[in-house]
Design an enzyme around this catalytic site. Structure first.
Site, short mmCIF file in Angstrom:
data_model
loop_
_atom_site.label_atom_id
_atom_site.label_comp_id
_atom_site.label_asym_id
_atom_site.label_seq_id
_atom_site.Cartn_x
_atom_site.Cartn_y
_atom_site.Cartn_z
N ASP A 121 1.93 132.22 -33.55
CA ASP A 121 0.92 131.26 -33.96
C ASP A 121 0.95 131.17 -35.49
O ASP A 121 1.62 131.95 -36.15
CB ASP A 121 -0.46 131.68 -33.43
CG ASP A 121 -1.42 130.49 -33.35
OD1 ASP A 121 -1.15 129.47 -33.99
OD2 ASP A 121 -2.44 130.60 -32.66
N GLU A 135 -11.25 125.92 -33.68
CA GLU A 135 -10.98 127.33 -33.98
C GLU A 135 -12.19 128.04 -34.57
O GLU A 135 -13.33 127.78 -34.20
CB GLU A 135 -9.73 127.45 -34.87
CG GLU A 135 -8.48 126.88 -34.18
CD GLU A 135 -7.20 127.16 -34.92
OE1 GLU A 135 -6.94 128.33 -35.24
OE2 GLU A 135 -6.44 126.21 -35.17
C1 BGC Z 1 -3.92 123.88 -39.40
C2 BGC Z 1 -4.12 124.20 -37.96
C3 BGC Z 1 -4.09 125.66 -37.81
C4 BGC Z 1 -5.08 126.35 -38.73
C5 BGC Z 1 -4.94 127.83 -38.62
C6 BGC Z 1 -4.92 124.60 -40.23
O1 BGC Z 1 -4.65 124.36 -41.55
O2 BGC Z 1 -4.02 122.51 -39.59
O3 BGC Z 1 -3.14 123.61 -37.17
O4 BGC Z 1 -4.41 125.94 -36.49
O5 BGC Z 1 -4.88 125.97 -40.04
O6 BGC Z 1 -5.80 128.53 -39.41
C1 BGC Z 2 -3.61 127.53 -33.34
C2 BGC Z 2 -2.59 127.12 -32.31
C3 BGC Z 2 -1.84 125.91 -32.76
C4 BGC Z 2 -1.25 126.17 -34.12
C5 BGC Z 2 -0.49 124.98 -34.68
C6 BGC Z 2 -3.00 127.62 -34.70
O1 BGC Z 2 -3.97 127.89 -35.65
O2 BGC Z 2 -4.18 128.77 -32.98
O3 BGC Z 2 -3.22 126.90 -31.07
O4 BGC Z 2 -0.85 125.60 -31.83
O5 BGC Z 2 -2.27 126.49 -35.03
O6 BGC Z 2 -1.34 123.98 -35.07
#
Ligand code: BGC
Ligand code: BGC
Length: 805
Positions: A317, A516
């Site tokens: 991830d 998230e």
């Molecule tokens: C991204 C997300 C990612 C997240 C993780 C963001 O900047 O756009 O895709 O899941 O950071 O912390």
């Molecule tokens: C998320 C994932 C996602 C990735 C890419 C991460 O922060 O936990 O689910 O696929 O970002 O955007």
């Protein structure tokens, strides 16, 4: 190498790194044994062997590193031989969150071209592109937005899941993208988790029944000629394992439990996904008993690969390897050794590429492990026909933009919306008569972004405008169309005011979008950003029956709203086809949704799962009325228990929050609440309401600081994502000398805000010590400056970003 031999080497080398505790080591033989459903293809394996023999070491390392399109160019992909790219929720072609579909396709071509351009004798290995198509192809303007998984869980319809998967894959192919980071098959055990809506339910049963059909919808069926090709894509089961079981529902947190619970609660959907042939599995950010999953050899290699027979790719991830003990974002042999095959290294790809190359050369990373990872990547690429196909724009379906939100896909989504609605209360007002006079109120009635939640065009689902959803239907538009077609009359009034008394009112309200950890809560009470309860109460007092339509990413304590409404519908996050709501409210379809998560009776009722000792929900898992049922409900207690608290707000409604205080004083010296007016002063000010803001005045006699100060907080997760410190302010007198916010020069941005309200945002990654931040906001200048601040929070900024890079 034989699998068991590989496992023995890994287990031995794990001992030389941080030795895991017994509670962090799984016993694969205690997990059900499974074999790959995809027959070994000896010819393909031989072809991979031959290909690998021609590859340089740099090329091999490139296959196991994936960069984010915001931080990598096609030329980087060529030079570093990267095997894949991806885009995070906030990364888009040209940096435009609403980039048109053709820009995605053009960029897909550019990466493919770069990876296939001749380079001496080296073999050419086309790059692939991964994206979070998590509720439809949800990063792309004009795509069909299906309900988020929580709503799909409510419909209990595996056959429709297959069609949703197939439609999503087709829309991805239109833009030339061949790999989705979906489905999320998390089992969610604590609804405070900001990703609750990405899960199908609180028990493994729904995700297990969906994983197969959904994976087959996305990838096609094993053995079919178009498996992973043509209208299909590569799918990812995520996040392995226990992501929904973290303590307190904390995102990227720790699942504290025994191996039996970990296995029985969270692994069944993975067995189903693997059986359907899912080609990639994403390792979770979260940990198990204190050890991060992305470094857990016993689970990634011992259980997933060896015991469950997974022969595809384990992708990490977003910098999840950086959270493994002893690792950083740019250096983490432990993850690769544990069984990670591809580092998701958004901005850190170059560093991780360099250290991995050095590690293999120095022998600290076994060549056999790198070779195994590369073989897995190449195997998935060969199965998907990547070596045979032409560039993305020349593939079937590419550029057929009319397939984005095609009538067929919209119909599937509309059916899903209708099937996902769960009726919690009905005194008899539902179904409504379409020929009646209907008032539609509530702050979310005509708002596709609110219907769609996080992971919609942007990571947090925020910062969009109605124009970004050209093909979508808001709930209001759907209701209006149904009423008008039946000869009735529908009126939209957010505040519920009317001239002619309507026969009934529909109030649409709910959570604001989030994703998230930004959505993690302290308790499960619904905090309304607007005054929808007052609207409902007033309508009721005027004798108008009220139907509440609640948009949310999880069940929440809403007792006052349940009391105020005559009917209450949990509509989750339905996405672009709001007309599905009208279909059910007006009786064209009967309610069939059943709760995928138990509904709380109290605001502090967490965790709350069917089967728990003392299980006492307001509405049980599986509950859902039809309009034929007696849906009356005795008045509920409106006393709110619980620990409300919003971790993301520093200052709002005129008050510092989270135990912080606004302190002032000479720069570099201890700050106090009221240092006197000579240097810097604060006083209450009004923006929308009395004293909802604070006015700060720097006199310019010497350098001075204004800061929100409190107990140190750990902002590392936020700093790793696109989260910024966002201040909402107006500059009343422009600065006469440079101004810094958290050390970043914001002078130009402040000048732009002279006399008008706007945002100043500084990425949290600019903070020096992110793990212990006592002053998340500190503004300093030696000049004079006068400004009014109405809000300060941690958010994904819509405007005004000033970066430290
Ligand atoms: C991204 C997300 C990612 C997240 C993780 C963001 O900047 O756009 O895709 O899941 O950071 O912390
Ligand atoms: C998320 C994932 C996602 C990735 C890419 C991460 O922060 O936990 O689910 O696929 O970002 O955007």
């Amino acid at each position: 190498m034989r699998r068991s031999a590989m496992w023995a080497i890994l287990a031995a080398s794990a001992l030389t790194a941080a030795t895991p505790l017994a509670a962090q080591v799984a016993h694969p033989d205690q997990w059900p044994a499974a074999t790959s459903p995809i027959p070994r293809d000896a010819a393909m394996e031989a072809r991979i062997t031959a290909l690998m023999a021609r590859m340089s070491l740099e090329q091999k390392v490139g296959q196991v590193v994936q960069g984010d399109i915001a931080s990598i160019t096609p030329d980087d992909v060529r030079r570093y031989h990267l095997g894949s790219v991806f885009n995070g929720g906030n990364s888009d072609p040209g940096g435009k969150y609403n980039a048109p579909a053709k820009d995605w396709l053009a960029l897909a071509d550019a990466f493919w071209d770069a990876s296939t351009a001749p380079q001496g004798k080296l073999p050419r290995i086309p790059a692939i592109w991964g994206i979070d198509a998590v509720h439809g192809h949800s990063n792309v303007v004009g795509a069909t937005l299906f309900p988020h998984n929580i709503g799909l869980g409510a419909m209990r319809d595996p056959a429709l899941m297959r069609r949703i998967g197939a439609a999503t894959a087709i829309e991805m192919r239109v833009t030339g993208i061949d790999w989705t980071f979906a489905p999320t098959i998390a089992v969610v055990r604590d609804d405070r988790w900001g990703r609750t809506y990405e899960g199908f339910g609180e028990t493994p049963e729904i995700a297990t029944s969906y994983a197969g059909p959904l994976v087959e919808g996305l990838q096609g069926r094993i053995g079919d000629r178009d498996w992973l090709k043509g209208p299909h894509v590569v799918a990812t089961a995520k996040h392995f394992l226990g992501d929904g079981g973290t303590r307190g529902g904390k995102d990227q947190g720790d699942a504290v439990m025994g191996e039996t619970a970990l296995r029985d609660l969270f692994s069944p959907p993975y067995y189903a996904a693997l059986k359907a042939g899912v080609q990639s599995v994403m390792a979770s950010f979260s940990g198990w008993n204190g050890a991060k999953m992305s470094g857990n050899a016993s689970l990634l290699t011992g259980v997933l690969k060896d015991r469950m027979g997974f022969d595809g790719v384990v992708v990490g991830d977003w910098n999840s390897h950086g959270q493994v003990a002893g690792c950083t974002n740019v250096n983490c042999p432990a993850a690769l050794k544990a069984g990670l095959d591809v580092y998701m290294a958004p901005d850190s790809w170059k560093g991780i590429w360099e250290t991995t190359l050095a590690g293999v050369k120095a022998g600290t990373i076994p060549m056999a492990r790198l070779d195994d990872a590369v073989r897995r990547v190449l195997r998935v690429k060969m199965r998907a026909g990547i070596f045979e196909v032409v560039k993305p724009s020349a593939r079937p379906l590419a550029g057929r933009y009319e397939l984005l939100s095609s009538p067929e896909h919209k119909a599937i989504a509309r059916q899903a919306v209708a099937e996902s609605l769960v009726l919690l209360k009905n005194t008899g007002v539902l179904p409504l008569k379409p020929g009646a006079s209907i008032l539609v109120a509530g702050d979310a009635a005509d708002d596709v972004a609110r219907q769609s939640g996080g992971w919609t065009l942007s990571w947090q689902g925020t910062g969009t405008t109605p124009a970004d959803f050209p093909a979508a239907t808001s709930i209001w538009r759907g209701l209006d169309a149904a009423v008008t077609a039946a000869g009735g009359r529908a009126t939209l009034a957010r505040d519920g005011r009317f001239e002619a008394k309507p026969d009934a009112a529909i109030v649409v309200f709910g959570e604001m979008p989030y994703a998230e950890f930004q959505g993690d809560l302290a308790d499960v009470a619904f905090d309304d950003a607007a005054d929808n309860l007052a609207v409902m109460k007033r309508l009721k007092a005027q004798g108008v029956p009220v139907v509440a339509v609640f948009l949310s990413g999880r069940p929440l304590w809403v007792n006052p709203y349940l009391n105020a409404a005559d009917a209450f519908v949990a509509a989750w996050l339905p996405g672009s086809e709001g007309a599905g709501v009208a279909d059910v409210l007006f009786g064209r379809r009967e309610f069939r949704g059943k709760l995928p998560y138990s509904w709380p009776k109290r605001a502090d009722q967490t965790p709350l799962n069917v089967g728990d000792a003392g299980y006492d929900p307001l509405f049980a898992y599986g509950f859902g009325l039809t309009t034929r049922d007696d849906g009356r409900l005795a008045p509920l207690s409106e006393a709110r228990d619980g620990a409300s608290g919003d971790r993301n707000t520093l200052f709002a409604r005129g008050k510092a929050t989270g135990g912080r205080r606004l302190l002032l004083g000479p720069a570099g010296q201890p700050l106090v609440a009221n240092p006197g007016p000579e240097l810097i002063g604060q006083r209450p000010a009004d923006r929308a309401a009395q004293e909802d803001s604070v006015r700060l005045t720097w006199t310019g006699r010497a350098a001075a600081t204004a800061a929100f100060v409190g107990a140190p907080v750990d902002l590392s997760r936020e700093a790793n994502g696109d989260v910024a410190l966002v201040a909402e302010l107006r500059v009343d007198a422009a600065p006469t000398a440079p101004v810094t916010l958290n050390g970043v020069d914001v002078t130009a941005r402040l000048r732009a805000l002279a006399g008008r309200w706007g945002q100043v945002a500084v990425p949290l990654r600019c903070l020096a010590d992110r793990a212990r931040v006592a002053r998340p906001f500190a503004m300093t200048t030696a000049g004079s400056l006068d400004l009014t601040v109405s809000a300060v929070r941690f958010a994904s900024p819509a405007e005004g970003l000033v970066d430290c890079r």
